[in-house]
Design a protein around this motif. Sequence first.
Motif, mmCIF file in Angstrom:
data_model
loop_
_atom_site.group_PDB
_atom_site.id
_atom_site.type_symbol
_atom_site.label_atom_id
_atom_site.label_comp_id
_atom_site.label_asym_id
_atom_site.label_seq_id
_atom_site.Cartn_x
_atom_site.Cartn_y
_atom_site.Cartn_z
ATOM 1 N N PRO A 84 -31.550 18.562 -6.614
ATOM 2 C CA PRO A 84 -31.613 17.099 -6.528
ATOM 3 C C PRO A 84 -30.630 16.565 -5.748
ATOM 4 N N ASP A 85 -31.011 15.588 -4.622
ATOM 5 C CA ASP A 85 -30.025 14.454 -4.278
ATOM 6 C C ASP A 85 -29.242 13.938 -5.141
ATOM 7 N N TYR A 86 -29.850 13.535 -6.358
ATOM 8 C CA TYR A 86 -29.079 12.882 -7.299
ATOM 9 C C TYR A 86 -28.297 13.750 -8.239
ATOM 10 N N LYS A 87 -27.382 12.901 -9.061
ATOM 11 C CA LYS A 87 -26.776 13.700 -10.373
ATOM 12 C C LYS A 87 -26.983 12.388 -10.930
ATOM 13 N N PHE A 88 -26.991 13.203 -12.661
ATOM 14 C CA PHE A 88 -27.032 12.903 -13.783
ATOM 15 C C PHE A 88 -25.818 12.095 -14.703
ATOM 16 N N ARG A 89 -25.693 10.923 -14.522
ATOM 17 C CA ARG A 89 -24.723 10.255 -14.876
ATOM 18 C C ARG A 89 -24.724 9.121 -16.129
ATOM 19 N N GLY A 90 -24.008 9.159 -17.173
ATOM 20 C CA GLY A 90 -24.820 8.540 -18.009
ATOM 21 C C GLY A 90 -23.450 7.856 -18.513
ATOM 22 N N TRP A 91 -23.558 6.796 -19.886
ATOM 23 C CA TRP A 91 -22.516 6.226 -21.087
ATOM 24 C C TRP A 91 -22.396 7.311 -21.802
ATOM 25 N N MET A 92 -21.182 8.009 -22.100
ATOM 26 C CA MET A 92 -21.417 9.109 -22.747
ATOM 27 C C MET A 92 -20.029 8.188 -23.801
ATOM 28 N N LEU B 94 -34.690 22.782 -15.086
ATOM 29 C CA LEU B 94 -36.108 22.547 -14.723
ATOM 30 C C LEU B 94 -37.005 23.564 -14.912
ATOM 31 N N GLU B 95 -37.715 22.902 -15.981
ATOM 32 C CA GLU B 95 -38.543 23.487 -15.813
ATOM 33 C C GLU B 95 -40.302 22.981 -15.259
ATOM 34 N N GLU B 96 -41.199 24.024 -15.309
ATOM 35 C CA GLU B 96 -42.018 23.419 -14.455
ATOM 36 C C GLU B 96 -42.587 22.635 -14.913
ATOM 37 N N SER B 97 -42.719 22.397 -16.682
ATOM 38 C CA SER B 97 -43.505 21.278 -17.269
ATOM 39 C C SER B 97 -42.457 20.347 -18.262
ATOM 40 N N ASP B 98 -41.636 20.055 -17.123
ATOM 41 C CA ASP B 98 -40.163 19.237 -16.934
ATOM 42 C C ASP B 98 -40.903 17.879 -15.772
ATOM 43 N N VAL B 99 -40.554 16.314 -16.397
ATOM 44 C CA VAL B 99 -40.189 15.677 -15.144
ATOM 45 C C VAL B 99 -38.702 15.038 -15.020
ATOM 46 N N ASP B 100 -38.377 14.781 -13.674
ATOM 47 C CA ASP B 100 -37.514 13.900 -13.703
ATOM 48 C C ASP B 100 -37.549 12.394 -13.582
ATOM 49 N N ILE B 101 -36.737 11.228 -14.417
ATOM 50 C CA ILE B 101 -37.230 10.325 -14.394
ATOM 51 C C ILE B 101 -35.784 9.150 -14.234
ATOM 52 N N LYS B 102 -36.084 8.114 -12.521
ATOM 53 C CA LYS B 102 -34.636 7.128 -12.504
ATOM 54 C C LYS B 102 -35.087 6.293 -13.704
ATOM 55 N N VAL B 103 -34.458 6.171 -14.043
ATOM 56 C CA VAL B 103 -33.449 5.096 -15.095
ATOM 57 C C VAL B 103 -33.399 3.688 -14.300
ATOM 58 N N GLY C 69 -42.307 6.418 -19.331
ATOM 59 C CA GLY C 69 -41.948 6.131 -20.492
ATOM 60 C C GLY C 69 -41.509 7.083 -21.588
ATOM 61 N N VAL C 70 -40.050 7.192 -22.090
ATOM 62 C CA VAL C 70 -40.245 8.220 -23.334
ATOM 63 C C VAL C 70 -39.220 7.195 -24.377
ATOM 64 N N GLY C 71 -39.806 7.992 -25.263
ATOM 65 C CA GLY C 71 -39.939 6.861 -26.597
ATOM 66 C C GLY C 71 -38.442 7.844 -27.174
ATOM 67 N N ALA C 72 -38.200 8.580 -28.622
ATOM 68 C CA ALA C 72 -37.238 8.550 -29.345
ATOM 69 C C ALA C 72 -36.992 10.460 -29.100
ATOM 70 N N TRP D 195 -33.428 10.656 -15.790
ATOM 71 C CA TRP D 195 -33.196 11.338 -17.657
ATOM 72 C C TRP D 195 -34.059 13.143 -17.353
ATOM 73 N N ARG D 196 -34.290 13.581 -17.798
ATOM 74 C CA ARG D 196 -34.998 15.056 -17.416
ATOM 75 C C ARG D 196 -35.213 15.521 -19.404
ATOM 76 N N GLY D 197 -36.807 15.527 -18.943
ATOM 77 C CA GLY D 197 -37.136 17.003 -20.266
ATOM 78 C C GLY D 197 -38.783 16.483 -20.275
ATOM 79 N N PRO D 198 -39.188 17.243 -21.456
ATOM 80 C CA PRO D 198 -40.839 17.319 -20.820
ATOM 81 C C PRO D 198 -42.018 16.566 -21.471
ATOM 82 N N SER D 199 -42.871 16.593 -19.804
ATOM 83 C CA SER D 199 -43.392 15.461 -19.627
ATOM 84 C C SER D 199 -44.599 15.559 -20.407
ATOM 85 N N HIS D 200 -44.582 15.982 -22.096
ATOM 86 C CA HIS D 200 -45.886 16.125 -22.927
ATOM 87 C C HIS D 200 -45.145 14.914 -23.704
#
Length: 365
Positions: A8-16, A37-46, A98-101, A148-153
């Motif tokens: 993707p044309d975006y970078k994963f950057r965060g408060w580390m 990235l897996e086929e069941s994942d999504v990327d979310i623009k936070v 949204g994604v929780g804990a 954020w990237r992770g499983p869509s479930h």
Amino acid sequence: MAHDHHEPDYKFRGWMGLDESSVDGNMVFQEYEPKPLEESDVDIKVTHCGVCGSDVHTLRSGWGPTLYPCVTGHEIVGIVVRAGSKVEGGLKLGDRVGVGAQSMSCLQPDCEQCSNNMECYCQNAMIPTYNSIYPGGAKSYGGFADYWRGPSHFVVKIPDAIPSDVAAPMLCAGIATFSPLKKYGAGPGKTVGIIGLGGLGHFGIMGAKALECDKVVAISRSSAKKEDALKLGATDFVATADGADWAKTWSNTLDLILCTVSSANLPLTQYLQLLRVNGQFIQLGSPDESLPSFNAFALTAKGAKMGGSSIGSPSEIREMLDFFARKGVRTWNTNLPMQQANKAILDLEAGKARYRYVLVNENHV
């Protein structure tokens, strides 16, 4: 929906958080490598991320050694910008979600928990949204970040009626209290006590009120938050520091107590005194140290139960969001720019939150 596998044309950057000192306002904004990235994942623009006590515990290695470098934040709201061909829940590009804990469990058909909407109690693989390791070895990173990237479930749609900043804290603090309220019978005819008036506690009061409990008793050390508690929907307020009589006054009155406090310094014996026969004391807070001991008669003499509750499953989160949307339950949140993530952690630790800080990503709002 298929996608190409070009980067993707975006970078994963965060408060580390780089080490234990990160909790003192020393998180650093930098780039990191998300899970493949897996086929069941999504990327979310936070766009928004709530700030939780868990972030503090993790940044300081309070619950055990943290997998530094880590990005905390597990009350994430944003927009789906990438979706694999096998995403669940009908998610598509542009959805507000949204994604929780929790971001993964084993999801095997023979797993008793995963096949019964209890993924957060999966005993094979309960993978938190940050500071954990996915199968395959990649680290999970949280929402104090641009993406954020992770499983869509574990990704849920946010109802139109709930603004993003208000929805974010519901994904952890909201469900952590709503799940046990529902599970342990809060409702008409019941008297519920909520110990601790912080991010979780304020949801506990609002949730118990929305579920139409007869009485909602807020229990706090001092009277400082009494007015807030009553505005949130408490019918009664108990300040435990105002003298020794509170336990006697309120003994045998509560059907259900939720303890949201993450301190081990609890007057547990007195709390248990407040339970009615067959009452239930449910611990939600997770102190770094062990809970105090108490006399067995506190339980046996009343047929009382002591238990614990974690977060909630994606289906419980959806149920809660629909219910809160219908009932007009709204977080009492204070929004800060995500640039001020360090300040939010320090202010939360200093007890200034009324009652949930939400980081707003100015780059994406």
